[in-house]
Write a protein that holds these residues in place. Structure first.
Motif, PDB file in Angstrom:
ATOM      1  N   UNK A 249       0.849  -1.195   0.000  1.00  0.00           N
ATOM      2  CA  UNK A 249       0.000   0.000   0.000  1.00  0.00           C
ATOM      3  C   UNK A 249       0.883   1.243   0.000  1.00  0.00           C
ATOM      4  N   UNK A 250       0.277   2.356  -0.402  1.00  0.00           N
ATOM      5  CA  UNK A 250       0.958   3.657  -0.429  1.00  0.00           C
ATOM      6  C   UNK A 250       2.239   3.591  -1.249  1.00  0.00           C
ATOM      7  N   UNK A 251       2.172   2.944  -2.405  1.00  0.00           N
ATOM      8  CA  UNK A 251       3.340   2.819  -3.276  1.00  0.00           C
ATOM      9  C   UNK A 251       3.453   4.030  -4.209  1.00  0.00           C
ATOM     10  N   UNK A 252       4.686   4.323  -4.617  1.00  0.00           N
ATOM     11  CA  UNK A 252       4.940   5.326  -5.637  1.00  0.00           C
ATOM     12  C   UNK A 252       5.769   4.682  -6.738  1.00  0.00           C
ATOM     13  N   UNK A 253       5.684   5.275  -7.944  1.00  0.00           N
ATOM     14  CA  UNK A 253       6.428   4.712  -9.070  1.00  0.00           C
ATOM     15  C   UNK A 253       7.046   5.785  -9.947  1.00  0.00           C
ATOM     16  N   UNK A 254       6.660   7.052  -9.749  1.00  0.00           N
ATOM     17  CA  UNK A 254       7.168   8.117 -10.598  1.00  0.00           C
ATOM     18  C   UNK A 254       6.375   8.300 -11.873  1.00  0.00           C
ATOM     19  N   UNK A 255       5.229   7.637 -12.006  1.00  0.00           N
ATOM     20  CA  UNK A 255       4.422   7.720 -13.220  1.00  0.00           C
ATOM     21  C   UNK A 255       3.441   8.887 -13.199  1.00  0.00           C
ATOM     22  N   UNK A 256       3.077   9.343 -12.029  1.00  0.00           N
ATOM     23  CA  UNK A 256       2.109  10.428 -11.909  1.00  0.00           C
ATOM     24  C   UNK A 256       2.603  11.414 -10.859  1.00  0.00           C
ATOM     25  N   UNK A 257       2.067  12.628 -10.932  1.00  0.00           N
ATOM     26  CA  UNK A 257       2.514  13.663  -9.998  1.00  0.00           C
ATOM     27  C   UNK A 257       2.097  13.344  -8.571  1.00  0.00           C
ATOM     28  N   UNK A 258       0.940  12.717  -8.412  1.00  0.00           N
ATOM     29  CA  UNK A 258       0.424  12.401  -7.080  1.00  0.00           C
ATOM     30  C   UNK A 258       0.085  10.927  -7.042  1.00  0.00           C
ATOM     31  N   UNK A 259       0.821  10.185  -6.214  1.00  0.00           N
ATOM     32  CA  UNK A 259       0.694   8.740  -6.210  1.00  0.00           C
ATOM     33  C   UNK A 259       0.483   8.208  -4.790  1.00  0.00           C
ATOM     34  N   UNK A 260      -0.379   7.203  -4.721  1.00  0.00           N
ATOM     35  CA  UNK A 260      -0.656   6.539  -3.446  1.00  0.00           C
ATOM     36  C   UNK A 260      -1.164   5.136  -3.766  1.00  0.00           C
ATOM     37  N   UNK A 261      -0.449   4.443  -4.645  1.00  0.00           N
ATOM     38  CA  UNK A 261      -0.955   3.239  -5.269  1.00  0.00           C
ATOM     39  C   UNK A 261      -1.126   2.069  -4.305  1.00  0.00           C
ATOM     40  N   UNK A 262      -2.135   1.249  -4.619  1.00  0.00           N
ATOM     41  CA  UNK A 262      -2.247  -0.102  -4.072  1.00  0.00           C
ATOM     42  C   UNK A 262      -1.442  -1.021  -4.990  1.00  0.00           C
ATOM     43  N   UNK A 263      -0.539  -1.791  -4.417  1.00  0.00           N
ATOM     44  CA  UNK A 263       0.210  -2.782  -5.194  1.00  0.00           C
ATOM     45  C   UNK A 263      -0.469  -4.139  -5.038  1.00  0.00           C
ATOM     46  N   UNK A 264      -0.579  -4.871  -6.138  1.00  0.00           N
ATOM     47  CA  UNK A 264      -1.233  -6.186  -6.083  1.00  0.00           C
ATOM     48  C   UNK A 264      -0.627  -7.106  -7.125  1.00  0.00           C
ATOM     49  N   UNK A 265      -0.958  -8.396  -7.034  1.00  0.00           N
ATOM     50  CA  UNK A 265      -0.391  -9.358  -7.982  1.00  0.00           C
ATOM     51  C   UNK A 265      -1.461 -10.048  -8.824  1.00  0.00           C
ATOM     52  N   UNK A 266      -2.658  -9.443  -8.936  1.00  0.00           N
ATOM     53  CA  UNK A 266      -3.632  -9.941  -9.912  1.00  0.00           C
ATOM     54  C   UNK A 266      -3.111  -9.559 -11.292  1.00  0.00           C
ATOM     55  N   UNK A 267      -3.053 -10.504 -12.203  1.00  0.00           N
ATOM     56  CA  UNK A 267      -2.430 -10.275 -13.508  1.00  0.00           C
ATOM     57  C   UNK A 267      -3.136  -9.166 -14.276  1.00  0.00           C
ATOM     58  N   UNK A 268      -2.363  -8.147 -14.678  1.00  0.00           N
ATOM     59  CA  UNK A 268      -2.860  -7.113 -15.587  1.00  0.00           C
ATOM     60  C   UNK A 268      -1.827  -6.927 -16.681  1.00  0.00           C
ATOM     61  N   UNK A 269      -2.294  -6.575 -17.877  1.00  0.00           N
ATOM     62  CA  UNK A 269      -1.463  -6.454 -19.060  1.00  0.00           C
ATOM     63  C   UNK A 269      -1.932  -5.263 -19.881  1.00  0.00           C
ATOM     64  N   UNK A 270      -1.209  -4.924 -20.960  1.00  0.00           N
ATOM     65  CA  UNK A 270      -1.703  -3.847 -21.819  1.00  0.00           C
ATOM     66  C   UNK A 270      -3.163  -4.058 -22.196  1.00  0.00           C
ATOM     67  N   UNK A 271      -3.960  -3.035 -22.002  1.00  0.00           N
ATOM     68  CA  UNK A 271      -5.406  -3.121 -22.196  1.00  0.00           C
ATOM     69  C   UNK A 271      -6.164  -3.161 -20.894  1.00  0.00           C
ATOM     70  N   UNK A 272      -5.454  -3.495 -19.789  1.00  0.00           N
ATOM     71  CA  UNK A 272      -6.095  -3.519 -18.470  1.00  0.00           C
ATOM     72  C   UNK A 272      -6.239  -2.126 -17.875  1.00  0.00           C
ATOM     73  N   UNK A 273      -5.513  -1.160 -18.405  1.00  0.00           N
ATOM     74  CA  UNK A 273      -5.522   0.189 -17.835  1.00  0.00           C
ATOM     75  C   UNK A 273      -6.935   0.733 -17.686  1.00  0.00           C
TER      76      UNK A 273
END
Length: 545
Positions: A249-273
Motif C-alpha cells: 500500500x501507499x506505493x509510488x512509481x514516478x508515473x504520476x505527480x500524485x501517487x498513493x498506489x495499491x500494489x497487487x499481484x492480480x495479472x494485468x497487461x496492456x489493455x487492463x488500464x
C-alpha cells in the motif's frame, strides 16, 4: 449496486493449509473409490471444499461486476497520441577547468563536473515501469489512432471510471459492454496528476436505461493479504478477470505527480488500464493504472489508484470539471532518525520543512525552515505524502490550525489554504537560477569540518559569478566532501544555507556556525542546489572513533 444478500468476505483458514500442503496435487491424490479414506485424505477433501467455496465467491463477484465493466476505445489525433515519454531527459554541457594555487581543485571532481551539466527537463519513466504501454494501441487510420483500455460504471446514470492515459487527447470515446451495448461520448473529464479520468454518457443515448454499476469501497480498509480481482480487457481479451492479493500500500512509481498506489499481484497487461480492482464484496478498491515490467507484460506487480482517492477526484470532476487542490507552500522531507536526533525531536514527530516559498500560504502563516509540522486541521501527519493528502483537500480560503515544533517547543499557527492554481508563480523563485562558470578565480578561505567531512567557503563575489547567482543569494559553498558529508549526499558546488541552528548570510555567520559545531554530534545542514530545485536538510553523522 445493492448490497449482496449472501455472506462472504472471510475465507476459511484451512485454505492456507491447502496451499501449504500442495493444493491441487493433494486433491488429485485422493481416491474417491476408497471405502474408508485415510485421515490425511479426509483432511484433503475438507481443504478442497474450502477451495470450492472460494471459487464460488469468485464466480459470484464476476457475475455482479462484469456487467458494469467496459472496454474503452479512445479516438486520438496522431499528434496527441505520440508517447509523452518519448522526449527523455538529456544532459550536456562544457565544464571550464578551475585551479587553486594550493592544489585544492574541486572543479576536477567528477561530481562537481556533473553539477554544472545543463539539464533539459522532460518526462522520463523510472526503469521497469509502464503506463502508456499498459493500454493497447489500435490501428491508425489517417490522422486518427484508437487507444484501447478498460473502465467501470460507478453510477447507473452513465458515469464511467478509467485512466487519463487511456483517453488523453481523445475527441471522443466509445465504451462497449459485455452484453454488446456500445455508447460514444465526448464528455471526458481528466485528472492527469493521478491518472484518473471520468466519462459521462449522454442521457439521451441511454433513453432512460439504468446501467449496471459497481460501488466504490473505502480503500483505507483494504489490507495487505486481502484477495482482489482485476477486471478489464488485457491484450484484446475483452471482459477478463484475474485474481491475486494486495501486496503493498501507499506505493509510488514516478508515473504520476500524485501517487498513493495499491500494489497487487492480480495479472494485468496492456489493455487492463482503467479497469476496476475489486474486493470479495464486489466493490471497487482501486483503478488499475500501471505495471512494473521488464518486458511490457505481467511480471507480478500491478498498481491501482485507491478508491478513496478516486471518489474524491470523481466528485471534484463532476462538480468543477477539474480537480481543485490546495497547497501548503513549503518543500518538505521525511524526518529520519539522524535528523530527529540533531533537532532533538522524536523520529515520529512529523514532517520537516526544508524550504518555505516566498509569499506562499505557509510563509503567511509564519512557518519557517527547520519547523517540524505535527498536524494540520487536527489531522496528524507522519510523512510528506500524508501531509500533502491533507493539504490538497482543504477548502480554499478556509483557516485551519497548523501545529509545529520549533526549537524544541510546540506551537500552533493559523493556516489559510490557497489554490494550487496560484502556486506556479510562487514556485519560480529557484527556477531562474542557472550556474555559469566564468574564469578561474580563487576559491578563497575554506572552513573545514574534519569530523563531518565537509569543507565550506564563504559566498564571495567570485563564487556568485562562477555559480551565476544574484546578490540576494546566501549561504556557504560546498567545495569538498568526504566521509559523513558524502554519505549524506552533499556534493561540491551546492550551497549550505543553514548549519546547525544558524542561518548563514555572511562569512561571519559561517565562522560562528563552524565554531558552534560539536565534533562528536550529528550536524544538520540545509542544502540547496544553485541550478534550481528544492532545499533539503541533510544530517552529517560523524564516524564513531
Amino acid at each position: 449496486m445493492p448490497a449482496p444478500t449472501h455472506t462472504r468476505g472471510l475465507i476459511p483458514a484451512t485454505l492456507a493449509a491447502l496451499l501449504a500442503a500442495g493444493g491441487t496435487a493433494a486433491v488429485l491424490s485422493a481416491s474417491p473409490a476408497a471405502p474408508t479414506p485415510e485421515p490425511a485424505a479426509i483432511g484433503t477433501m475438507a481443504h478442497a471444499a474450502d477451495a470450492r467455496q472460494l471459487s464460488g465467491v469468485f464466480r459470484t463477484v464476476a457475475a455482479e461486476v462484469m456487467p458494469a465493466v467496459v472496454a474503452v476505445e479512445a479516438r486520438v489525433e496522431t499528434a496527441a497520441a505520440q508517447n509523452p515519454n518519448a522526449q527523455l531527459r538529456r544532459f550536456r554541457g562544457r565544464i571550464p577547468e578551475g585551479t587553486n594555487p594550493e592544489g585544492f581543485d574541486p572543479f576536477s571532481d567528477p561530481q562537481f563536473r556533473r553539477f554544472f551539466e545543463e539539464s533539459f527537463p522532460g518526462r522520463e519513466l523510472p526503469p521497469g515501469f509502464r503506463n502508456e504501454q499498459n493500454q493497447l494501441r489500435g490501428p491508425q487510420t489517417g490522422s486518427i489512432q484508437v487507444k484501447k483500455g478498460s473502465g467501470a460504471v460507478i453510477d447507473a446514470s452513465g458515469l464511467i471510471l478509467t485512466n487519463n492515459h487511456v483517453v488523453e487527447g481523445a475527441a471522443e470515446v466509445t465504451v462497449s459492454f459485455e452484453n454488446g451495448d456500445r455508447y460514444t461520448t465526448s464528455d471526458i473529464l481528466t485528472d492527469p496528476d493521478t491518472d484518473v479520468a471520468l466519462l459521462r454518457l449522454n442521457p439521451d443515448d441511454l433513453d432512460g436505461k439504468k446501467l449496471p454499476s459497481v460501488t466504490l469501497a473505502d480503500s483505507a480498509r483494504t489490507q495487505i493479504g486481502d484477495w482482489v480481482l482485476a477486471f478489464g480487457s488485457p491484450l484484446n481479451q475483452q471482459f477478463s478477470m484475474t485474481a491475486g492479493i494486495v501486496s503493498g500500500k501507499s506505493r509510488t512509481s514516478g508515473l504520476a505527480a500524485r501517487e498513493n498506489f495499491i500494489q497487487h499481484d492480480a495479472a494485468i497487461n496492456p489493455g487492463s488500464s482503467g479497469g476496476p480492482l475489486v474486493n470479495l464484496d464486489g466493490q471497487i478498491v482501486g483503478v488499475n493504472t500501471a505495471i512494473s515490467s521488464r518486458g511490457g507484460g505481467y511480471d507480478g506487480i500491478g498498481f491501482a489508484v485507491p478508491s478513496s482517492d478516486v471518489k474524491w477526484i470523481a466528485d471534484q470532476l463532476q462538480e468543477n470539471g477539474s480537480v481543485k487542490r490546495a497547497f501548503l507552500g513549503v518543500y518538505m522531507q521525511n524526518l529520519d532518525a539522524a535528523t530527529a536526533e540533531a533537532l532533538g525531536v522524536p523520529t515520529d514527530a512529523g514532517v520537516l520543512v526544508a524550504d518555505v516559498i516566498d509569499d506562499g500560504p505557509a510563509q503567511k502563516a509564519g512557518v519557517k525552515e527547520g519547523d517540524v509540522i505535527v498536524s494540520l486541521d487536527g489531522k496528524a501527519v507522519s510523512d510528506p505524502r500524508s501531509l500533502s493528502r491533507v493539504v490538497e483537500r482543504l477548502e480554499i480560503g478556509k483557516s485551519v490550525p497548523l501545529a509545529i515544533i520549533r526549537d524544541g517547543g510546540r506551537r500552533t499557527l493559523q493556516f489559510e489554504a490557497a489554490a494550487l492554481d496560484d502556486a506556479p508563480q510562487q514556485l519560480a523563485r529557484r527556477a531562474e537560477r542557472r550556474p555559469q562558470m566564468n574564469g578561474d578565480g580563487e576559491i578563497g578561505d575554506v572552513f573545514q569540518l574534519e569530523a563531518h567531512g565537509l569543507a565550506l567557503a564563504p559566498l564571495s563575489d567570485d563564487w556568485r559569478e562562477r555559480l551565476g547567482l544574484d546578490d540576494a543569494a546566501t549561504g556557504a559553498v560546498v567545495v569538498a566532501v568526504k566521509g559523513a558529508a558524502a554519505e549524506a549526499g552533499l556534493r561540491p558546488g551546492q550551497l549550505v544555507e543553514r548549519l546547525g541552528r544558524m542561518e548563514i548570510a555572511s562569512a561571519d555567520d559561517l565562522k560562528k556556525a563552524v565554531d558552534a559545531v560539536e565534533e562528536d554530534k550529528p550536524l544538520l545542514a540545509l542544502v540547496s542546489d544553485p541550478r534550481g530545485g528544492n532545499s533539503s536538510f541533510r544530517t552529517l553523522r560523524p564516524a564513531a572513533e
